[in-house]
Motif scaffolding. Structure first.
Motif, PDB file in Angstrom:
ATOM      1  N   GLU A   1       0.825  -1.214   0.000  1.00 53.99           N
ATOM      2  CA  GLU A   1       0.000   0.000   0.000  1.00 53.99           C
ATOM      3  C   GLU A   1       0.856   1.258   0.000  1.00 53.99           C
ATOM      4  N   VAL A   2       1.927   1.227   0.762  1.00 51.21           N
ATOM      5  CA  VAL A   2       2.810   2.397   0.822  1.00 51.21           C
ATOM      6  C   VAL A   2       3.500   2.606  -0.525  1.00 51.21           C
ATOM      7  N   CYS A   3       3.928   1.515  -1.150  1.00 54.47           N
ATOM      8  CA  CYS A   3       4.566   1.637  -2.472  1.00 54.47           C
ATOM      9  C   CYS A   3       3.574   2.187  -3.501  1.00 54.47           C
ATOM     10  N   ASP A   4       2.333   1.733  -3.422  1.00 54.31           N
ATOM     11  CA  ASP A   4       1.294   2.282  -4.312  1.00 54.31           C
ATOM     12  C   ASP A   4       1.154   3.789  -4.102  1.00 54.31           C
ATOM     13  N   ASP A   5       1.150   4.178  -2.835  1.00 54.74           N
ATOM     14  CA  ASP A   5       1.014   5.599  -2.495  1.00 54.74           C
ATOM     15  C   ASP A   5       2.206   6.400  -3.016  1.00 54.74           C
ATOM     16  N   MET A   6       3.384   5.811  -2.926  1.00 54.61           N
ATOM     17  CA  MET A   6       4.592   6.493  -3.401  1.00 54.61           C
ATOM     18  C   MET A   6       4.530   6.725  -4.911  1.00 54.61           C
ATOM     19  N   VAL A   7       4.037   5.725  -5.634  1.00 51.00           N
ATOM     20  CA  VAL A   7       3.925   5.872  -7.090  1.00 51.00           C
ATOM     21  C   VAL A   7       2.852   6.901  -7.434  1.00 51.00           C
ATOM     22  N   THR A   8       1.743   6.859  -6.705  1.00 51.72           N
ATOM     23  CA  THR A   8       0.667   7.840  -6.922  1.00 51.72           C
ATOM     24  C   THR A   8       1.177   9.260  -6.707  1.00 51.72           C
ATOM     25  N   LYS A   9       2.070   9.412  -5.734  1.00 58.84           N
ATOM     26  CA  LYS A   9       2.618  10.742  -5.441  1.00 58.84           C
ATOM     27  C   LYS A   9       3.861  11.045  -6.281  1.00 58.84           C
ATOM     28  N   ASP A  10       3.999  10.288  -7.361  1.00 57.18           N
ATOM     29  CA  ASP A  10       4.984  10.574  -8.413  1.00 57.18           C
ATOM     30  C   ASP A  10       6.435  10.482  -7.949  1.00 57.18           C
ATOM     31  N   ILE A  11       6.725   9.463  -7.150  1.00 55.20           N
ATOM     32  CA  ILE A  11       8.122   9.275  -6.751  1.00 55.20           C
ATOM     33  C   ILE A  11       8.983   8.858  -7.939  1.00 55.20           C
ATOM     34  N   MET A  12       8.344   8.271  -8.961  1.00 57.49           N
ATOM     35  CA  MET A  12       9.115   7.747 -10.090  1.00 57.49           C
ATOM     36  C   MET A  12       9.801   8.849 -10.899  1.00 57.49           C
ATOM     37  N   THR A  13       9.205  10.036 -10.965  1.00 61.01           N
ATOM     38  CA  THR A  13       9.812  11.106 -11.777  1.00 61.01           C
ATOM     39  C   THR A  13      11.197  11.495 -11.257  1.00 61.01           C
ATOM     40  N   PRO A  14      11.333  11.887  -9.973  1.00 67.14           N
ATOM     41  CA  PRO A  14      12.689  12.205  -9.495  1.00 67.14           C
ATOM     42  C   PRO A  14      13.589  10.971  -9.423  1.00 67.14           C
ATOM     43  N   LEU A  15      13.000   9.803  -9.172  1.00 70.79           N
ATOM     44  CA  LEU A  15      13.813   8.586  -9.062  1.00 70.79           C
ATOM     45  C   LEU A  15      14.445   8.229 -10.408  1.00 70.79           C
ATOM     46  N   VAL A  16      13.652   8.301 -11.470  1.00 73.44           N
ATOM     47  CA  VAL A  16      14.185   8.012 -12.809  1.00 73.44           C
ATOM     48  C   VAL A  16      15.268   9.025 -13.178  1.00 73.44           C
ATOM     49  N   ALA A  17      15.011  10.288 -12.861  1.00 70.11           N
ATOM     50  CA  ALA A  17      16.007  11.332 -13.152  1.00 70.11           C
ATOM     51  C   ALA A  17      17.304  11.081 -12.385  1.00 70.11           C
TER      52      ALA A  17
END
Length: 636
Positions: A68-84
């Motif tokens: 659930e926390v990982c889902d929340d992290m993706v929803t809050k767009d953690i992937m954008t800074p992480l990919v960068a």
């Protein structure tokens, strides 16, 4: 403090949050304060130290928080800074080339350490969230993480993190396959062939082998045979190591190293002594800087740097568990068509091996599996079934004692037990995909039954651990089914089976309860064909009837009814037992109750497949009652 102009303050704030996030109960409070959106931008902070501690905090959040926390992290767009961040790390690795000597002189390598935290964060969210996997595919993250993998010869911890991530993102991800070009495959192959023999390198090779299995559809048909053999050779190497003996040896090495450190008069002297020690810490071991926050979990790179021996054992157990899990996948994968596989003719050497394996009477331990020819051959040549069977034994008691009395080694007990359970699951899979001849014949199956019986009944009390019970009852169920279908006499007594099923039926795990009643059904159907078995059949019948009527799960109740149908389907002994336990009136009374339960509880609680099975049970119950009624009318 996360927005403070001072980088040191921001770093301290991230480190403090990272430490707190190791405690699950505080995570909801941090989520309410939008910790993901607060930490996310810091992944691209001007300070490398802040980037690392922010990535570490988010890694802890993803690891300790769960799906659930990982889902929340993706929803809050953690992937954008992480990919960068990953792309910057990938570029920075090239710009940060230092000689090994120079690296040892530095306190740390920030770029690689940031990459390690970032890749672990990526692994965690991709393992839990499909959107994260889609972003991984679309944003070309594969290239970035493979770039990190190239550092495997000098930074094995980073390589292991990448390998864990790759194994996760390549599972059931056909969209990624096209990205695995010749260059990408070459990187994986190079890592697989690395000669280093440390446990960490064994883990690394095992994870890469698992990744290659996941992307097998990209391998040219002519190379599949050699690919399967290479994978299983790595698994064989991992499984051949005795974890118990390794724990004993490494624990002794740790004691000796500590003793040497205490006796050393100066740091220089201590360094000289340890450098001359056979089990000295490798030069490429990650040094953890002062103030660095670490948490203890399954990831060996998070253990303190002075726990070299513990890290090695942890890596070994992770490698063995991973190997066993992938072997299960290999057994369960759909049989490939003939044209997908390279035709491999048996050499004289392999024919001789086959002949010897049977002449030596080793049966199951060295016999081929009824899978594709390539997997058959690779399993056989690498002695995989034999090694799986060895891993089903209980862990070494001396090693367990060491772990019990050493707090930092105590978590290994859970890992040792996990390896045993995975081995039992492997055994179950092999039994499902193999016929009797491939398993080594009747004597091998009887020996295996005795082995499983010993695992269950060797201790004063029956096992209660849910994971172990599920694994061993699944293996036993498959074995007894195979033996029953071939009319092979069973080695376990009815009393033993009843005792096991009595313990199993009280498990909180529905799969264990299903296995328990199924085992009784299989054994009862065999007994029904014998002589003087009425009393035992009565006990089995009463047990199954009681489960069917009182079980809270319809799936288990349905399995108990199926087992009853099997036991009392045929045979004079079964007829007598059925009359004496009043089976027919009991089932007639229960029939409307079962129908009503399916109607009331079925919707919403059970899957379509489960409801389909329950409908079949309902229909079979009606037929079985009709059959029993005809028996009552038939003159004796």
């Amino acid at each position: 403090q996360l927005q403070h102009p001072s980088a040191e303050v921001r770093e301290y704030a991230c480190a403090s949050i990272s430490k707190l996030l190791q405690q699950k109960h505080v995570i909801p409070a941090f989520l309410q304060r939008d910790v993901v959106r607060c930490l996310g931008p810091l992944l691209m902070d001007h300070s490398l130290a802040v980037r690392e501690t922010a990535a570490g905090a988010l890694r802890n959040l993803s690891a300790c928080g769960g799906f659930e926390v990982c889902d929340d992290m993706v929803t809050k767009d953690i992937m954008t800074p992480l990919v960068a961040l990953l792309k910057e790390c990938s570029t920075g690795l090239d710009a940060n080339q230092l000689s090994p000597k120079k690296r040892r002189e530095m306190d740390k390598n920030y770029i690689e350490d940031i990459a390690n935290e970032a890749v672990n964060l990526l692994w965690n969210v991709c393992e839990c969230n499909n959107t994260a996997v889609s972003i991984f595919n679309k944003e070309g993250c594969l290239e970035s993480v493979l770039h990190c993998m190239k550092k495997f010869s000098t930074n094995v911890d980073l390589a292991i993190s990448v390998a864990n991530c790759l194994q996760a993102v390549t599972e059931d991800n056909p969209d990624l396959l096209s990205s695995f070009n010749a260059s990408a495959q070459q990187i994986l192959e190079t890592v697989m062939l690395c000669p280093e023999s440390t446990m960490k390198h064994i883990l690394l090779r095992t994870l890469i082998a698992g990744t290659i299995w996941n992307i097998k559809d990209t391998i040219p048909p002519g190379s599949l045979g050699s690919m399967v053999n290479a994978i299983l050779k790595i698994f064989s190497e991992s499984l051949a190591i005795d974890a118990g003996e390794t724990i004993i040896r490494m624990n002794e090495a740790e004691k000796n190293r500590s003793k040497l450190a205490i006796e050393a008069e100066t740091e220089e002297n201590m360094s000289d002594v340890i450098d001359n020690c056979v089990l000295s810490e490798d030069d490429d071991m990650e040094e953890i800087p002062k103030g660095k926050v670490r948490r203890e979990n399954d990831i060996s790179d998070l253990l303190p740097s002075d726990k070299w021996e513990l890290k090695e054992v942890t890596a070994l157990l992770m490698a063995q568990q991973t190997a066993l899990e992938i072997i299960v996948n290999m057994c369960c994968s759909e049989d490939p068509s003939d044209d997908e596989w390279e035709e491999v003719s048996s050499s004289d050497e392999s024919d001789l091996f086959m002949e010897n394996s049977y002449n030596e009477g080793s049966g199951l331990l060295m016999s081929p599996l009824c899978l594709s020819d390539e997997i058959n051959s690779a399993f056989l040549n690498n002695l995989i079934p034999k090694k799986i069977l060895e891993k089903t034994a209980f862990p070494n008691s001396v090693a367990l004692d060491i772990c019990m009395h050493n707090p930092s080694w105590k978590p290994l007990i859970k890992k040792l037990n996990a390896v045993q359970c995975r081995a039992l699951t492997c055994l179950h899979s092999i039994l499902l995909v193999s016929d009797m001849d491939c398993l080594g014949g009747a004597s091998a199956l009887q020996s295996l039954a005795q082995h499983l019986s010993q695992l269950i009944f060797s201790k004063t009390e029956l096992p209660t651990d849910t994971e172990f019970l599920e694994a061993i009852t699944s293996a036993l169920r498959a074995l007894l089914q195979t033996m029953a279908s071939k009319n092979i006499s069973q080695c376990m007594t009815p009393e033993q089976l009843l005792a096991l099923c009595e313990a199993g039926i009280h498990s909180s795990n529905a799969s264990v309860r299903v296995n328990a009643v199924s085992i009784l059904g299989i054994s009862g159907s065999v007994l029904a064909k014998g002589q003087d078995t009425v009393e035992t059949l009565k006990m089995i019948g009463k047990f199954l009837l009681d489960v069917a009527m009182k079980e809270s799960s319809l799936v288990v109740a349905g399995e108990a009814l199926d087992a009853l149908f099997d036991v009392f389907a045929d045979g004079k002994e079964a007829e007598k037992a059925a009359i004496q336990i009043k089976l027919l009136p009991a089932l007639k009374e229960f029939q409307p109750v079962f129908k009503m339960r399916i109607r009331k509880e079925g919707k919403g609680q059970y899957s379509t497949d489960q409801l389909c099975v329950l409908d079949n049970v309902k229909m079979n119950l009606r037929r079985f009652i009709a059959y029993q009624e005809t028996l009552g009318k038939t003159p004796t």
